[in-house]
Scaffold this active site. Structure first.
Site, PDB file in Angstrom:
ATOM      1  N   PHE A 138       0.856  -1.197   0.000  1.00 54.50           N
ATOM      2  CA  PHE A 138       0.000   0.000   0.000  1.00 54.50           C
ATOM      3  C   PHE A 138       0.883   1.234   0.000  1.00 54.50           C
ATOM      4  CE2 PHE A 138      -2.506   3.460   1.675  1.00 54.50           C
ATOM      5  CZ  PHE A 138      -3.662   3.343   0.935  1.00 54.50           C
ATOM      6  N   ASP A 223       9.270   2.816   1.790  1.00 53.77           N
ATOM      7  CA  ASP A 223       8.074   3.504   2.260  1.00 53.77           C
ATOM      8  C   ASP A 223       7.923   3.197   3.749  1.00 53.77           C
ATOM      9  OD1 ASP A 223       5.549   4.249   3.021  1.00 53.77           O
ATOM     10  OD2 ASP A 223       4.535   3.458   1.236  1.00 53.77           O
ATOM     11  N   LYS A 252       2.662   9.203   8.582  1.00 49.53           N
ATOM     12  CA  LYS A 252       1.770   8.907   9.713  1.00 49.53           C
ATOM     13  C   LYS A 252       2.246   9.389  11.095  1.00 49.53           C
ATOM     14  CE  LYS A 252      -1.089   5.350   7.746  1.00 49.53           C
ATOM     15  NZ  LYS A 252      -0.679   4.783   6.463  1.00 49.53           N
TER      16      LYS A 252
HETATM   17  C1  LIG Z   1      -0.953   5.084   5.060  1.00 52.02           C
HETATM   18  C2  LIG Z   1       0.113   4.726   4.120  1.00 52.02           C
HETATM   19  C3  LIG Z   1       0.353   5.489   2.967  1.00 52.02           C
HETATM   20  C4  LIG Z   1      -0.531   6.637   2.546  1.00 52.02           C
HETATM   21  O1  LIG Z   1      -0.479   7.702   3.443  1.00 52.02           O
HETATM   22  P1  LIG Z   1      -1.578   8.867   3.343  1.00 52.02           P
HETATM   23  O2  LIG Z   1      -1.103   9.860   4.377  1.00 52.02           O
HETATM   24  O3  LIG Z   1      -2.895   8.259   3.663  1.00 52.02           O
HETATM   25  O4  LIG Z   1      -1.517   9.416   1.972  1.00 52.02           O
HETATM   26  C5  LIG Z   1       1.428   5.152   2.176  1.00 52.02           C
HETATM   27  N1  LIG Z   1       2.230   4.116   2.481  1.00 52.02           N
HETATM   28  C6  LIG Z   1       2.029   3.361   3.581  1.00 52.02           C
HETATM   29  C7  LIG Z   1       2.967   2.241   3.880  1.00 52.02           C
HETATM   30  C8  LIG Z   1       0.959   3.631   4.429  1.00 52.02           C
HETATM   31  O5  LIG Z   1       0.739   2.853   5.496  1.00 52.02           O
END
Ligand SMILES: *Cc1c(COP(=O)(O)O)cnc(C)c1O
Length: 399
Positions: A138, A223, A252
């Protein structure tokens, strides 16, 4: 206004992008939140791994209060002290040399893909553009990050997606090796997959990916939007694996609940972004940076928060393992690092989440049948015990 009326107005005026639970949350302190009518909950969702210090941590509150009176926003045409200090702090505590600030995880990943492409095309002078991401991943909801996300369910109805992004199986080094071509500019990975069901790769995998990227002269983007800022018991998850990326994205946990994202890179790569190549109006805004500075200060202070995360993560997993032994027909697997923990069920997780909510526990379910726990890093044994008691009741009722 009454809860019922608020829920009606919510249905009337908000786009229906979420199937929200019928609860209106009003305030929070630490791991606790209270509904509009005053019902108390323990929060094991933590704003999806965002409220790393819990709700309304006093140091974050004071930092934001001070900043809000001084300066809320100016453009990035000017320097501001909180942004400079935050960049310095992130560089001091990571592999990176330079930081770019944005407002969310998707934006940070979007910027990472742009940086990788531009690095080869403009900086190295090679026409490399292809990004290899992993299945089940994701990375966000913008068109590029949605394309990079390795789950088809998020992509329905949004064709055509971005060209030049391919997917391979996660935690499979041969699949990655076979997918690399002369066009490949970067590999994009979560160190462990959060949204995809809390999947932890083999201890060697990330080091092998690092080596593969070095051998083929391609960039490694990690990420760490979900895993960064202490979530796994170290400030960044890559520190567990004895390697480092070229580019890393954060969001986050970074602002302790205030929206902020960041793209970090080595000097060599960061040089591909020059004035005019990328930007963000709100990125690195004074208020968000003040919140992030206070959050990082607390997380790094004496190592207390990271220690607590490691100890509570261990304790939490042990208690969940005991539940697994007691309910072998319900629980399939427990896995996690620090306080990012998954409990895979042999059945749909939604009824468990609903039953927990009714008993005052906020938990999340991802990938259909994986309960995902992401409490604040300051969660206590007592609070974990309360959740385990409730899960036991819920499983008893199901069994
Ligand atoms: C939540 C998440 C995103 C997206 O972040 P947003 O602030 O919702 O755009 C991207 N990568 C990972 C691994 C995430 O958990």
């Amino acid at each position: 206004m009454e809860t019922k009326k608020l829920l009606e107005d919510s249905a009337s005026y908000l786009m229906h992008t979420y199937n929200r639970f019928p609860v209106v949350l009003k305030k929070g302190r630490g791991v606790k939140v209270w509904s509009w009518e005053g019902k108390e909950y323990l929060d094991f969702v933590g704003g999806v791994a965002t409220n790393c210090l819990g709700h309304c941590h006093p140091k974050v509150v004071v930092a934001v209060q001070k900043q809000v009176q001084r300066l809320i926003h100016v453009s990035n045409f000017y320097h501001i002290e909180p942004q400079i200090r935050l960049a310095k702090m992130l560089v001091t505590h990571s592999f990176a040399d330079k930081v770019f600030f944005c407002n969310s995880g998707a934006e940070a990943n979007e910027a990472a893909i742009k940086l990788a492409r531009r690095y080869f095309k403009e900086h190295v002078g090679q026409n490399k553009f292809e990004v290899i991401a992993t299945l089940n991943s994701f990375h966000g909801r913008t068109l590029a990050t949605l394309t990079a996300t390795g789950q088809d369910k998020f992509k329905v109805g949004f064709d055509p997606l971005l060209p030049g992004i391919r997917h391979v199986e996660f935690d499979n080094i041969d699949a990655l090796k076979n997918a690399i071509t002369n066009d490949t500019c970067a590999v994009l990975l979560e160190p462990l997959q959060g949204e995809g069901g809390v999947r932890i790769p083999d201890a060697e995998y990330l080091r092998q990916v690092r080596k593969l990227c070095d051998d083929h002269n391609i960039l490694l983007i990690l990420d760490e939007v979900q895993t960064g800022i202490g979530r796994t018991g170290k400030l960044f998850a890559y520190e567990h694996f004895g390697m480092a990326p070229d580019i890393m994205t954060l969001a986050k946990g970074l602002g302790g609940g205030v929206p902020i994202g960041a793209l970090l890179a080595t000097d060599k790569v960061a040089e591909a972004f020059q004035p005019g190549t990328h930007g963000s109006t709100f990125g690195g805004n004074p208020l968000a940076c003040a919140a992030a500075l206070a959050t990082l200060d607390v997380v790094l202070e004496d190592g207390f928060v990271l220690d607590q995360c490691k100890r509570m993560g261990k304790y939490f997993r042990k208690r969940l393992e005991d539940l697994k032994k007691d309910f072998p027909d319900i629980v399939a697997d427990i896995r996690g690092m620090g306080l990012l923990i998954g409990m895979e069920l042999l059945r749909d997780g939604a009824p468990v989440v609903k039953a927990c909510l009714e008993r005052g526990m906020l938990i999340n379910c991802t990938a259909g049948n994986v309960l995902r726990f992401m409490p604040p890093l300051i969660v206590t044994e007592k609070e974990i015990d309360s959740l385990i008691d409730v899960l036991e009741q819920v499983f008893d009722a199901l069994a």
